[in-house]
Structure formats: C-alpha cells, structure tokens
Scaffold this motif. Structure first.
Motif, PDB file in Angstrom:
ATOM      1  N   HIS A 183       0.812  -0.988  -0.053  1.00 34.58           N
ATOM      2  CA  HIS A 183       0.031   0.001   0.021  1.00 34.58           C
ATOM      3  C   HIS A 183       1.167   1.206  -0.183  1.00 34.58           C
ATOM      4  O   HIS A 183       1.637   1.353   0.643  1.00 34.58           O
ATOM      5  N   HIS A 184       0.499   2.051  -0.884  1.00 35.96           N
ATOM      6  CA  HIS A 184       0.815   3.528  -0.610  1.00 35.96           C
ATOM      7  C   HIS A 184       0.384   4.451   0.018  1.00 35.96           C
ATOM      8  O   HIS A 184      -0.818   4.905  -1.139  1.00 35.96           O
ATOM      9  N   VAL A 185      -0.332   4.918   0.790  1.00 37.44           N
ATOM     10  CA  VAL A 185      -0.760   6.320   1.165  1.00 37.44           C
ATOM     11  C   VAL A 185      -0.353   7.587   1.614  1.00 37.44           C
ATOM     12  O   VAL A 185       1.188   7.412   2.199  1.00 37.44           O
ATOM     13  N   GLY A 186      -1.019   8.688   1.937  1.00 39.77           N
ATOM     14  CA  GLY A 186      -0.507   9.545   2.759  1.00 39.77           C
ATOM     15  C   GLY A 186      -1.078  10.725   2.519  1.00 39.77           C
ATOM     16  O   GLY A 186      -2.271  10.521   2.124  1.00 39.77           O
ATOM     17  N   GLN A 187      -0.763  12.299   3.598  1.00 37.05           N
ATOM     18  CA  GLN A 187      -1.324  13.009   2.985  1.00 37.05           C
ATOM     19  C   GLN A 187      -1.142  13.575   1.834  1.00 37.05           C
ATOM     20  O   GLN A 187       0.177  13.685   1.793  1.00 37.05           O
ATOM     21  N   PRO A 188      -2.364  14.535   1.966  1.00 39.14           N
ATOM     22  CA  PRO A 188      -2.880  15.305  -0.045  1.00 39.14           C
ATOM     23  C   PRO A 188      -1.542  16.237   0.656  1.00 39.14           C
ATOM     24  O   PRO A 188      -0.530  16.629  -0.346  1.00 39.14           O
ATOM     25  N   LEU A 221       4.132 -15.789  -6.335  1.00 41.71           N
ATOM     26  CA  LEU A 221       3.862 -15.310  -5.207  1.00 41.71           C
ATOM     27  C   LEU A 221       2.449 -14.014  -6.361  1.00 41.71           C
ATOM     28  O   LEU A 221       2.328 -14.378  -7.593  1.00 41.71           O
ATOM     29  N   GLY A 222       2.073 -13.629  -5.426  1.00 43.70           N
ATOM     30  CA  GLY A 222       0.519 -13.386  -5.135  1.00 43.70           C
ATOM     31  C   GLY A 222       1.168 -11.558  -5.357  1.00 43.70           C
ATOM     32  O   GLY A 222       1.833 -11.211  -3.919  1.00 43.70           O
ATOM     33  N   TRP A 223       1.169 -10.675  -6.221  1.00 40.68           N
ATOM     34  CA  TRP A 223       1.792  -9.167  -5.798  1.00 40.68           C
ATOM     35  C   TRP A 223       0.991  -7.998  -5.594  1.00 40.68           C
ATOM     36  O   TRP A 223      -0.027  -7.982  -6.929  1.00 40.68           O
ATOM     37  N   THR A 224       0.001  -7.421  -5.153  1.00 40.00           N
ATOM     38  CA  THR A 224      -1.168  -6.491  -5.332  1.00 40.00           C
ATOM     39  C   THR A 224      -0.544  -4.892  -4.743  1.00 40.00           C
ATOM     40  O   THR A 224       0.482  -5.085  -3.363  1.00 40.00           O
ATOM     41  N   VAL A 225      -0.488  -4.451  -5.711  1.00 41.89           N
ATOM     42  CA  VAL A 225       0.336  -2.996  -5.629  1.00 41.89           C
ATOM     43  C   VAL A 225      -1.191  -2.145  -5.371  1.00 41.89           C
ATOM     44  O   VAL A 225      -2.167  -1.308  -6.380  1.00 41.89           O
ATOM     45  N   VAL A 226      -1.257  -1.593  -4.132  1.00 42.97           N
ATOM     46  CA  VAL A 226      -2.310  -0.659  -4.263  1.00 42.97           C
ATOM     47  C   VAL A 226      -1.736   0.776  -3.542  1.00 42.97           C
ATOM     48  O   VAL A 226      -1.488   1.204  -3.142  1.00 42.97           O
ATOM     49  N   GLN A 227      -2.150   1.379  -5.076  1.00 41.31           N
ATOM     50  CA  GLN A 227      -1.481   3.074  -4.944  1.00 41.31           C
ATOM     51  C   GLN A 227      -2.762   4.577  -4.386  1.00 41.31           C
ATOM     52  O   GLN A 227      -3.080   4.691  -5.703  1.00 41.31           O
ATOM     53  N   ALA A 231      -1.843  -4.195 -10.042  1.00 40.91           N
ATOM     54  CA  ALA A 231      -1.157  -2.823  -9.983  1.00 40.91           C
ATOM     55  C   ALA A 231      -2.811  -1.485  -9.880  1.00 40.91           C
ATOM     56  O   ALA A 231      -3.170  -2.052 -11.261  1.00 40.91           O
ATOM     57  N   LEU A 232      -2.966  -1.107  -9.275  1.00 41.98           N
ATOM     58  CA  LEU A 232      -4.135   0.258  -8.690  1.00 41.98           C
ATOM     59  C   LEU A 232      -3.303   1.166  -8.358  1.00 41.98           C
ATOM     60  O   LEU A 232      -2.988   1.637  -7.124  1.00 41.98           O
ATOM     61  N   GLU A 233      -3.310   2.259  -9.810  1.00 39.99           N
ATOM     62  CA  GLU A 233      -2.184   3.272  -9.304  1.00 39.99           C
ATOM     63  C   GLU A 233      -3.461   4.597  -9.755  1.00 39.99           C
ATOM     64  O   GLU A 233      -3.564   4.992 -10.712  1.00 39.99           O
ATOM     65  N   LEU A 234      -3.421   5.299  -8.261  1.00 38.92           N
ATOM     66  CA  LEU A 234      -4.399   6.008  -8.184  1.00 38.92           C
ATOM     67  C   LEU A 234      -3.467   7.594  -8.030  1.00 38.92           C
ATOM     68  O   LEU A 234      -4.458   8.740  -8.270  1.00 38.92           O
ATOM     69  N   GLY A 235      -2.252   7.262  -6.745  1.00 37.07           N
ATOM     70  CA  GLY A 235      -2.165   8.851  -6.057  1.00 37.07           C
ATOM     71  C   GLY A 235      -0.943   9.028  -6.869  1.00 37.07           C
ATOM     72  O   GLY A 235      -0.518   8.919  -8.297  1.00 37.07           O
ATOM     73  N   GLY A 236      -0.562  10.559  -6.225  1.00 38.57           N
ATOM     74  CA  GLY A 236       0.430  10.616  -6.365  1.00 38.57           C
ATOM     75  C   GLY A 236       0.807  11.680  -7.714  1.00 38.57           C
ATOM     76  O   GLY A 236       0.047  11.891  -8.499  1.00 38.57           O
ATOM     77  N   LYS A 237       2.359  12.495  -7.483  1.00 39.98           N
ATOM     78  CA  LYS A 237       2.082  13.902  -8.846  1.00 39.98           C
ATOM     79  C   LYS A 237       2.496  12.851  -9.582  1.00 39.98           C
ATOM     80  O   LYS A 237       2.500  12.903 -10.883  1.00 39.98           O
ATOM     81  N   LEU A 238       3.836  12.671  -9.387  1.00 43.75           N
ATOM     82  CA  LEU A 238       4.313  11.394 -10.321  1.00 43.75           C
ATOM     83  C   LEU A 238       4.364   9.898  -9.598  1.00 43.75           C
ATOM     84  O   LEU A 238       5.285   9.699  -8.328  1.00 43.75           O
ATOM     85  N   ALA A 239       4.003   8.882 -10.592  1.00 39.89           N
ATOM     86  CA  ALA A 239       4.031   7.766  -9.928  1.00 39.89           C
ATOM     87  C   ALA A 239       5.079   6.792 -11.224  1.00 39.89           C
ATOM     88  O   ALA A 239       4.503   6.446 -12.301  1.00 39.89           O
ATOM     89  N   ARG A 240       6.009   6.462 -10.559  1.00 35.83           N
ATOM     90  CA  ARG A 240       6.848   5.597 -11.769  1.00 35.83           C
ATOM     91  C   ARG A 240       6.752   3.956 -11.061  1.00 35.83           C
ATOM     92  O   ARG A 240       7.243   4.211 -10.358  1.00 35.83           O
TER      93      ARG A 240
END
Lengths: 254, 439, 479
Positions: free
Chosen positions: B204-209, B229-235, B261-270
C-alpha cells in the motif's frame, strides 16, 4: 494397398497408438470408430505424415512402399489424402492458386503433364458445380472465414478434385447439420470405385447410414479391439463405447 | 557521461557525507555504497534521452534540493485513518516517511518458515546473507537504483522457506506525511520465496495530500522453482508525492508471479517492473490500471524477458487520463534465443478524457527465437458512444453512465485480486477516484 | 520430418539476378568530400548560384552532425572520405536516341521499358544510372497535359522557381545526418509536377541503378501535386554485386495540395550482400510526404527485399483537414540483412486518418524491425489510426522486433495498434504439403499470402515483380 502392423505412435512423449494393425484393400471402405482419446485422429495424422507424431514401433506399407519414410507431399502424390478434422486457414492464399499448385505438383511427381490455367479452371469449375459448392469459393482464400461446415465440405471438394487412391476422412461429419452431412456423404459415395479405398474416422454411427462401410473397426486405447461389418456400428450406437471396453476387458481376462 | 550536477544531485551528495546508515561497518557494504554514490553523481538522474524515461521528464525534480530522509519520522504521530483497513489484524510492516515503525507493524505472529523484518534490523543482525543483493552492480542501473544502492536506509526483507505456503496475505504499508521540507528516502526490499513456497503480498502507498517527497523504492524478488507470489500494489499516495519504483523479479522453473496494480495517487508515480522468466514454464501475469487527473503523471514500464522454455507472460493494462494528466505505458516482451515455446502477450487500452491530457503508449516485441508466439496491442480512444446511448436510453444520467463505463473499463485489471475483501477495497478506491467527467 | 531450415539454409544460397556490372566510360569525381567537392558537383551540373549556396549550407550543417547510432542496426562506421560523390556516364545524352546502347542494354536486362515499349506499357520512365538521370520517356505526351516529369538536374535548370519553392520544404536540410549529406551532394533524381486538376495519364516510374564501384548514390526526388491532381509513381532499385558496401542516401519529398492524391510505390532490390554478409548496399533513406491541403491523400507502398542495411521510415504529415496517410510495407530479410523500417504518421489537421500495414519476414541470420510513430497533436480533432504489424520468423537465428510509439494529445482520437510475431505456421505448412505441395513452394505460397494485403496496393506489373522477388529472396531460407 495399405497395411498397418503393430503401429505404436506418440505425441509430446505420450503414447497414443499402442499396437494398431489394419489392412485396407482397393475398393474397400473401412470405418474407424471409438471414444474420444482412443487415437482416431492420431491414426489419420500419422498416415499423412504430420510433424510431431513419432512412430516408436510397427510399420505402415502402402503399395508395398514404407509410407512412414515419405515426406507429406510425396505421400500426397502417391495418392494419400487426409481430410482434416480442423482444416487450417491460410490467409491471402487464393483457393484456385492453391488447388492448381497442389494438383500440378502431384501430377508432376507422378510424371503426368501439368494442367495450364485454362484446363485447370475448366476442371475446377466443373467440380464446383458437381459438388454444389458456392462459386465464390474459388476467389476466396484457403479456408479463410469459412464456417465449420464449409471447411468440412471444402475438404471433400478437394478430395474430389485431387482424386486420391486412399482417402482418410478424420471426423469429417462432426459439426455438420443433416443436409451438409448428406452432401459430404454424396461426395464420398460418388468417388467410390474398385481401385480407391477409404478410411472413415468417426465418433458417431450417423455418417455410416450414408456411407455404408465394408468393415467397421472399434479403436480403444490405441488398438483395434473389435472388427466387424456395418452391423457393428449399429450395435455400438445401441450399447455405447462402454460396451466395447467391457468386451475387450473380458477378452483380456480370458 | 558527467551530467551537469543539478541541485538534486548536489543535495544528495551533501546528505550522504554525514549520514550514519544502518549496517555500516562491513567494508563490502561501505564500499558498495560509496561506489554507487560516485556513479550516481557522475550519471545524475535519468533524462528523456534514456528510452525508458522518454516520456517522463525529471527536469523539475532535478532542480529541487531534497533532504535525506525525515529526521523525526520514527516518532511522528500517524493519523490512524491513513492505515489501510484491509491490513488491520494482518501481518503488517509499516514505514512512515521511509522509517520503519515497529509500533504500527504487526510482526509477532509470523507462521513458521516466514521471515519478515525491516532491512535496517536484518543488516544489524546478519548482514552477510544480503551481501550479494546489496553489492551487485548491473549495467541496467539508472540514477535512481544507484542512489538507492548508496543511500537505502531501510526496506523490507521477506523470506519464505521452501515448501511453505502462507495462507494469509502480508501487508507492506508506505505512509507519507507532510514534513515541511522536500525529503527524499530510499528503501530497498528483498523478497525471496524458496522452492514451492507461496504467499500473497499487498503493497500500500498512502499519504497526506500535502506530503511532498520523493520515495525511491527498489525491490529484488526471487522466486525459486515452483514458488508462487501474488503481489498487489494499491497506490493511493498523496497528491504531492513522487514515487519512483523499480522491481527486478527472477522466476525459476514453474514459478509464478501474479501481479496487480492500481495506480491512483501521487504527482509522479513511476514503476519499472522487470520480470526475468529464467526458468522453464515460468509464468508471469500482470493486470493493472491507472486513473489520473489534475496534473498527475504515471509511467509504468513492464519489461519481460523470456529466457526459459515454454515460459508465459500475459499482461493486460488499462489507463485513464483526465484533466492535464499524462499516462505513460511501455510493455516490452523480449524473447531470447533458446526460449522456445515462449508465449508472450501485452495488451494496453487507454481512455483519454480531456483535451489537455496525454497518453503515450508503447508496446514492443523483441524476438530472437522462432518457436514463439508474441502478440501485443494498444489503443487510445474514448468511451463508446453506443454504450453511452444505451445506458442513457435506460434512464441513466450521462455523468453516471460515463463513470459506469470508465469503471467497467478498468475492472478487467482487478479480476483475480485475492482475497475478495482486497478486491472490493480496490473497487471502492477506483470508484472514488473516477473523474467527475463534465458532460 | 519437421522443417530443418538450418540444414537447407547452408545448402542453398540466394540468386541475385540484377547483379551484373555494365562496362561504360564514366566521369567521376575522386573520392572525398569538402566544400570544393560540393561546388564541383554543382558546377558539373551547371546549377544556379542559389542552388550551390543551398548545398553548401547543407554541407556546413552536416559537418556539425553525428552519424546516428541506432539500437537495432549494426552499421559499421562509414568513411565519408572514401566515397566518390559523383559518377556519370561520360557521354551525356541529349535525347533518348543518344543514350549509350550499353546503358539501354543494362536497363533491358532489368526489364525496365525505356523505349517504345514504355509507351505501350503505359508507363513513363526516368532512369537514374549511378548519379545521373539518363533518360526520361513519354515526355511529350505528359507535357500536353502540363505534367512535368524530368530529372532533378533539368528541373533545377528549367523550373528553378518551382524547385526553389518546394525543395527542402518537407525534409529540411538539417533534418537528419543522411538528409543533410544528401542535400549537400545529391547528384540527380526525379522531379514531378502535376498541375491543378490534372490526373496524370500514366504511371510514372524511376529506375535507380548503382553501377560504378565506390560511389555513393544520393538521389533527390520531389513530387508536387497541385489542387485535385492525381499521380501514381513507382521506383525500382538495383545494384551490381560488389564486395564492398555501397552507400545509398536518398531523400524523397512529396507535397499534396487540396484534394491531391499521391501514390508512391517502391520495390527495393539493392544488392543485399552475399550469404556471409559481405558487401551490399546501405540504404539509408528519408522519405516524407506532406498532406498540405485539405482532403489530400498520400500512400506509401514498399516492398523491401534488398540492401544489407535498410533504414527508412516513409512518413506522412497530415496537416490538411480530412487528409489521409497510408503506409503498406513488406520487408523481407535473409542471411545477414538488417532492415529497420516503419513509418511516422503525424496528425495535425482535423478528421485526419492514417492506416499502417506492415509485414515482416526474417530468415537466416537477419534482423527485421518495425519502428513506427503515431502522433496526434492537440488540434487533431477526430484523428483515426489503425496499425497492424505482423512478423514471421523462418529459422532459429533470425530476429524480429516491433517498436511502435503512440503519442496522443487529443481526446477525440482513436488509435489502435496490434502486432503479432510467430514462426511460419506448422499447421499451414503441413496442410499444403499434405496436398502435395513441396515445402519450399508451400513456404513461398504462405509468405505470399501473408503479404497479399500489401501487394494489392501495388500497380499490377510491380505486384508481379514483388512476388517474384520474394520467392527469389526466400531461396535458401527453407528446405
């Protein structure tokens, strides 16, 4: 004409045919029946020389020649024809071009004169008409966009054109409605002659109502476990393949 | 090769000198860190002339000075609602602004055969087994992996012993908190599954706005024969976060990596995900989606190498870009000589919802063997008008119809996420992120 | 029983039928390149001052550039001082009747209809032998409808204003390293001008041949189709078999005004080198079309079977609203050939459409790459692209790559790309063989079918030639 003795064959390391023997003489029609996985299609493919099928024991002679050492196109020129269970689509290759190339290659191999395009067109158009094939068949690519039924009918059409001496029909009846089934059977029956033999591989007895075989063989677990005349097919229809397996099992016990 | 020393490079160099990194002492580790830093200073951050960075410019980032880590990260209070609900009560390892937080982690009830600890601790206790991974140097390094090698202060060490099949998922949570200055941290994680082992890992990647930072994460993943390996990224990182991730995975015979992978956040997410199918019949499947708006920039690179016979890769990605966002997708299938029977597929579909958004997609096939099947496809388009009309003709308002279709477009990426509650969680996150599409 | 391409590969080797050398007297500049050489070329051709200056500007630009280093092409360093930049048959003909019979004979061997046959075949031919254009046929018939079809040298002399207006307007002098070199030293090429509303009454064709050793060929082609004009242009290329590599760096520029339609077809059969990779032409070409007018259309069709190295991306700039760009390509490589080819479609205008069909066949130890860019700019409302790339591999040591780039900045665009790579289908091969067709014939039949979609785009005579070329080029690839 065709003599198969104690044939063992495998694909991808798995043994499918385990001692199959069969003799076919000119003019005869043999039906090969059997449950799924018995090795029916393997037999057809081995006879036509499909890469990937490995013969581990036994022999197949055709007109006294060792068939197994021949390349697929040499077998075709020698008069062996396989009507495929799943004919492949070849995009962009025009049917007329394909058929003429095939027929002429075979004629050339047999030392016969090749047909020029006018002669060929006349011949092929006649066959299209005789077989009741759609006239646009000749302008289309090989099997491309054909329905399952059309592909099967096209196999029989090719057989009529190439006039083989030994034709192996691999489940040519599967997936056909009753009208198409009759057309296929008519095509085969029209070709029956004293110097031509057929091996008809089928899962159901239905086709044999229209193509009456001289012999019926039951294939199970890679071997022929029962042979008889046309009545055998009807018994099978009535009792199912389990019956054959029981018979075979009882025999083995005895 | 001597890149202009940008403020970013300068600040990293300055930060390194006084830094007391955990585990310092063994000469091999100190040397490796020093060499890597030197190489980074020479090379600098990757620029757009690097094919893998073609559509992601770091010029702005390179002009900003960053501090090394966040000094009080180990003590800061974390708003509890930041911790993902799905990780409650589960095995969990938590990092806040790059620092391991024992108080938020749950590492007490590990099943037999499972090692899960922070890298900082592993280095103190027993550095030697990590030597190979931390000391290795490849020519596929870029500025970020070098920097990571030089400055990684922590990370996850997860090991599953041969034959151990872990039933419950393991959660790794990265939390970003606002810290006043622009902080950069570097985490290096090692995942190793023994022969026949299996586990599900949820990242998980979480954070304050308003948490602006750069997180530089490198994963080394090794799956021995028959491991899974089952690997799930929730960003769902905060809107100011820069996340640069690189994962190198090696799969042995019959090993299986199932990645979501679910990429929803971040300003730059690579994320540069490299998968090397070394073993025969090794299998990689990936499903992923990004949904971007505002000025978000997401760049996912899926680079698969087929080395083993009959190895299989199958990737399916979806992208949605609205606002002024930019979505970048690169899927490369490389089939090496000898990888006969390889079967590789990569499919990417994208929706472009705004006239200021951009999608750059690039599927690639590089084939050096002939007994192969390799396919790819990529599309960029809009929502289907006939579908929209169908929904509206059934009384569904336009904006809801659009959201329904965007969601449906992305769901394919979430099929197969296990366990079910996690999949539902992802679905909820996705729904909440769906753009407020203007009619 | 399975296909064993490797064994047979060794047994057979390809026949290159256009590899003869014609023995004629030539006027050549000594090898080397400097401003003096650029001036000398310009002077030999009696060019006006502006043209000399244009060349010199390009040369100075070139000096500042570096030969590109491509990821998937192994191009040995080229010694640009070892190449002769000008070679022409000594007796410059004034008319077709004066053309050296040996040259006519050479073209005859290649099947190029230069004489009356040309008119009967309905094709006007411009033939370029080494550096200069030697003959342009059917000019009278063309000039009746206002079509200009002549060598570039003549165009510079006779139609200077037109050339000056359009030359370098699609491919600027400094576009890339090889385009800059071409701009400095180009020796000849074809010039076509189709005035407003004219449908060119016959196919136009250029045949390029490199004959002299150690020469580079740098032709420059410019085609302008004014409003509502329609033209179909074909080019064919051959070169003799030589052990050293010959450099061919051409530039082709197409300009299509409102509703104009340009169809440009290429059958490229430069000498590919022998089966050990020795010799062969480096074919490094910049081709670009500009759909400048609304509703214009540019179609590139290419069949690439020759050259040791091919590097070309015929592109279309879709500037005019509703303009259409198409690219149809067959690239076949065998032995040690390398082909890196594809296209760029740049969508700028509204409702622009592009279509890309690429078929790659690699055999032997060769390498074929498709590299393409579809770019939809912000203002390109309703842009549409469909791309289809299929590749087949024949044998274990060849490779095939597909590198499409899609850069989309307009939300009304629909861009689709699909690609497959596989070996030639065992099932298809077996099916043909079970019908009596030998393996080699079966392979060329299947490959021909695989390429059919592209061949259909070629004018009839070229389609036949392309098919034959494919068969010859595949020889030695299969058993």
């Amino acid at each position: 004409m065709l003599k198969i003795e104690n044939l063992h064959a495998r694909i991808a390391g798995k043994e499918i045919l385990k001692g199959l023997s069969l003799e076919v003489n000119p003019g005869e029609v043999h039906a090969i029946m059997g449950p799924n996985g018995a090795g029916k299609s393997t037999l057809g493919n081995v006879l036509a020389g499909r890469p990937g099928y490995e013969v581990t024991a036994g022999s197949v002679s055709y007109d006294g020649r060792d068939l197994l050492t021949l390349e697929p196109e040499v077998r075709a020129a020698a008069g062996v024809f396989l009507a495929f269970q799943y004919p492949v689509e070849i995009p962009g290759v025009n049917n007329t071009y394909f058929l003429r190339a095939a027929l002429n290659a075979q004629r050339k191999a047999r030392g016969e004169e090749e047909l020029d395009s006018m002669q060929f067109l006349k011949l092929v158009r006649g066959k299209v008409k005789d077989m009741g094939m759609p006239p646009d068949l000749l302008n289309r690519a090989v099997n491309e966009g054909f329905s399952g039924g059309e592909k099967k009918r096209n196999e029989v059409f090719q057989m009529a054109l190439l006039e083989p001496r030994l034709a192996v029909l691999d489940e040519t009846d599967s997936g056909l409605d009753i009208d198409a089934l009759k057309q296929v059977a008519d095509g085969v029956n029209a070709l029956r002659s004293p110097d031509r033999a057929f091996v008809v591989i089928t899962h159901y007895q239905r086709l044999l109502d229209y193509i009456v075989p001289d012999f019926v063989h039951v294939l199970s677990a890679g071997r022929i476990v029962e042979s008889g005349d046309a009545t055998l097919a009807r018994e099978l229809e009535a009792h199912g393949y389990a019956w054959v397996r029981e018979q075979a099992h009882a025999e083995a016990q005895a | 090769m001597n890149a202009a020393v940008t403020p970013f490079v300068e600040s990293m160099q300055a930060a390194a000198a006084p830094l007391q990194l955990p585990g310092s002492g063994p000469a091999w580790l100190d040397d490796a860190r020093r060499t890597a830093l030197q190489a980074f200073v020479e090379r600098g951050l990757p620029d757009t002339r690097n094919e893998l960075w073609k559509y992601t410019s770091l010029r702005a980032l390179g002009q900003r000075r960053h501090t090394a880590g966040n000094p009080d990260a180990a003590r800061r209070e974390v708003p509890l609602d930041l911790l993902p609900a799905t990780s409650a009560g589960a095995m969990r390892i938590v990092f806040v602004n790059g620092a391991f937080r024992a108080d938020l982690s749950a590492l007490d009830a590990l099943p037999g055969g499972v090692t899960l600890q922070p890298l900082s601790l592993a280095l103190l206790e027993q550095p030697e087994p990590l030597r190979f991974l931390l000391g290795a140097y490849t020519n596929e390094d870029d500025g970020f992996t070098l920097l990571n090698r030089a400055l990684a202060a922590d990370g996850v060490v997860l090991r599953i012993a041969a034959g151990v099949r872990v039933a419950d998922p393991i959660h790794v949570v990265y939390i970003g908190l606002a810290s006043g200055s622009m902080a950069a941290w570097h985490l290096r994680s090692l995942v190793e599954l023994g022969a026949g082992a299996s586990v599900n890992l949820v990242e998980h990647h979480v954070g304050q706005p308003d948490a602006g930072h750069l997180a530089n994460l490198v994963h080394d993943v090794t799956l021995r024969d028959h491991a899974r390996l089952g690997w799930t990224v929730v960003q769902t990182a905060g809107a100011e976060a820069n996340l640069v991730r690189r994962s190198d995975c090696r799969l042995g015979d019959d090993a299986e990596l199932d990645f979501h992978a679910l990429e929803l956040g971040g300003k730059l997410a690579r994320h540069e995900l490299r998968v090397d199918l070394t073993g025969a019949r090794a299998r990689f499947t990936s499903r992923g989606a990004f949904v971007l708006h505002g000025r978000q920039h997401a760049d996912t690179e899926v680079l698969v190498t087929h080395r083993g016979r009959d190895s299989v890769s199958d990737s399916l990605w979806r992208g949605v870009a609205d606002g002024r966002a930019r979505g970048v997708m690169h899927g490369r299938i490389l089939v090496l000589q000898g990888a006969d029977g390889a079967d590789g597929g990569f499919y990417n579909k994208n929706l472009l919802l705004s006239s200021d958004a951009e999608i750059d997609t690039r599927p690639a096939l590089e084939i050096y063997a002939d007994e192969v099947k390799a396919n790819h496809g990529a599309t960029v388009g809009q929502l289907d008008d006939t579908m929209l009309f169908y929904l509206r003709s059934r009384g569904i308002p336009l904006d809801i119809a659009r959201r329904m279709l965007v969601r449906a477009f992305c769901t394919v990426a979430m099929e197969g996420i296990a366990p079910a509650p996690l999949r539902e969680h992802c679905d909820t996150l996705l729904s909440s992120q769906l753009p407020e599409v203007a009619a | 029983m399975a296909t064993q391409p490797d064994e047979v590969q060794a047994a057979l080797s390809r026949r290159y039928t256009a590899g003869f050398v014609t023995d004629i007297e030539t006027d050549s500049l000594p090898p080397g390149l400097d401003e003096g050489v650029v001036r000398a070329i310009s002077a030999r051709k009696g060019e006006p001052e502006w043209m000399t200056e244009w060349r010199l500007a390009a040369y100075r630009r070139w000096l500042t550039m570096k030969q590109p280093d491509w990821a998937h092409v192994n191009l040995a360093p080229i010694d640009y001082q070892a190449i002769s930049y000008y070679s022409a048959p000594k007796n410059q003909p004034k008319s077709l009747a004066e053309v050296d019979p040996k040259i006519l004979e050479a073209y005859d061997k290649l099947g190029v209809p230069l004489h009356e046959r040309a008119r009967l075949a309905g094709v006007a031919v411009d033939a370029v032998f080494d550096s200069v254009s030697v003959a342009t046929t059917a000019r009278e018939q063309l000039s009746k409808v206002g079509v200009i079809f002549c060598s570039m040298s003549e165009a510079i002399r006779e139609h200077g204003d037109l050339v000056r207006q359009y030359l370098g307007s699609v491919v600027p002098q400094g576009d890339n390293f090889f385009a800059a070199l071409n701009s400095a030293v180009f020796s000849d090429g074809s010039f076509v001008f189709i005035p407003k509303g004219v449908r060119c009454p016959m196919e136009l064709s250029t045949y390029f041949r490199i004959n002299a050793g150690h020469t580079g060929q740098f032709e420059r082609t410019l085609i302008i189709a004014e409003e509502d004009a329609v033209v179909s242009y074909l080019e064919g290329c051959t070169a003799p078999m030589r052990d050293n590599n010959q450099l061919h760096a051409a530039v082709v520029e197409l300009v299509a005004m409102d509703r104009a339609n340009i169809k440009y077809s290429t059958v490229q059969n430069w000498y590919p080198g022998d089966e050990n990779g020795k010799g062969g032409v480096y074919n490094l070409v910049t081709k670009r079309g500009d759909c400048r007018g609304a509703d214009s259309r540019i179609t590139w069709t290419q069949v690439e079977t020759g050259s040791a190295i091919t590097w070309k991306y015929p592109s279309v700039i879709l500037r005019g609203d509703r303009s259409v760009g198409e690219f149809h390509s067959v690239a076949l490589t065998n032995h040690y050939q390398q082909a890196d080819t594809g296209t760029k479609m740049i969508h700028i205008g509204r409702d622009t459409k592009s279509k890309i069909v690429s078929k790659g066949i690699s055999a032997g130890k060769s390498q074929a790459s498709y590299r393409g860019l579809v770019k939809v700019e912000k203002g390109a409302v309703n842009a549409r692209n469909h791309t289809r790339c299929d590749s087949i591999l024949i044998g274990k040591r060849c490779s095939s790559h597909t590198f499409p780039y899609m850069e989309i900045k307009n939300p009304t665009a629909i861009v689709e790309h699909e690609a497959t790579t596989s070996k030639i289908s065992d099932d298809q091969l077996f099916y043909c063989r079970s019908r009596g067709i030998g393996e080699e014939d079966a392979v060329s039949m299947i490959v021909d079918g695989f390429c059919k979609q592209v061949f259909r785009e070629l004018p009839m005579e070229f389609a036949v030639e392309a098919k034959k070329l494919l068969e010859v080029s595949l020889e030695g690839a299969i058993g």
